[in-house]
Design a protein around this motif. Structure first.
Motif, mmCIF file in Angstrom:
data_model
loop_
_atom_site.group_PDB
_atom_site.id
_atom_site.type_symbol
_atom_site.label_atom_id
_atom_site.label_comp_id
_atom_site.label_asym_id
_atom_site.label_seq_id
_atom_site.Cartn_x
_atom_site.Cartn_y
_atom_site.Cartn_z
ATOM 1 N N ILE A 163 0.846 -1.201 0.000
ATOM 2 C CA ILE A 163 0.000 0.000 0.000
ATOM 3 C C ILE A 163 0.880 1.249 0.000
ATOM 4 N N LYS A 196 -5.857 4.689 1.976
ATOM 5 C CA LYS A 196 -5.883 3.517 1.090
ATOM 6 C C LYS A 196 -6.027 2.234 1.915
ATOM 7 N N THR A 199 -9.006 -0.895 1.966
ATOM 8 C CA THR A 199 -8.510 -2.188 1.532
ATOM 9 C C THR A 199 -8.947 -3.278 2.502
ATOM 10 N N TYR A 229 -7.820 -5.674 4.394
ATOM 11 C CA TYR A 229 -6.468 -5.865 4.894
ATOM 12 C C TYR A 229 -6.411 -7.088 5.792
#
Length: 130
Positions: A48, A119, A123, A125
């Motif tokens: 990222i 971001k 995401t 994650y």
């Protein structure tokens, strides 16, 4: 106090220092040991950060392993499966009488962090949102 990415290397360095102490009849005391931290080149957070940086600076991202990032070693030691990267503004001649911060890099660094967090938030994650 010693630092290393490798816990084994830290133990080796301590053994060498203790042996040198024995040669000179000196007591060598190890305290406040920083844990080792092996950076993860496959880190989703690093990916990222790379994407954000390349977007901001036209693909100039560079990963470099240095002795900084001490705080990350504490997080990865205490939080199972923690994913950490260490980034910061430009510091010149660290740990010297002439240590200084390159002021123009601070707002750029700040914007990088904001963009990385934005971001990462969007995401999926490791199966959960951060």
């Amino acid at each position: 106090t010693n630092r290393s990415a490798s816990t084994d290397s830290l133990a080796d360095m301590e053994a060498i220092e203790k042996n040198i102490g024995k040669l000179y009849s000196a007591e060598v005391i190890m305290d406040d040991r920083y844990p080792g931290w092996n950076p993860n080149p496959d880190s989703p957070l690093l990916k990222i950060a790379e994407d954000v940086y390349n977007q901001m600076f036209d693909g100039k991202f560079k990963t470099e392993v240095i002795h900084a990032g001490l705080e990350c070693s504490y997080f990865v030691q205490r939080i199972k499966n923690a994913d950490c990267i260490s980034i910061g503004p430009t510091i010149l001649t660290p740990h010297t009488w002439n240590e200084r911060l390159e002021i123009p890099t601070v707002p750029v660094f700040y914007q990088c962090v904001v963009n990385i967090l934005a971001k990462a938030w969007k995401t999926d994650y490791k199966g959960y949102k951060i």
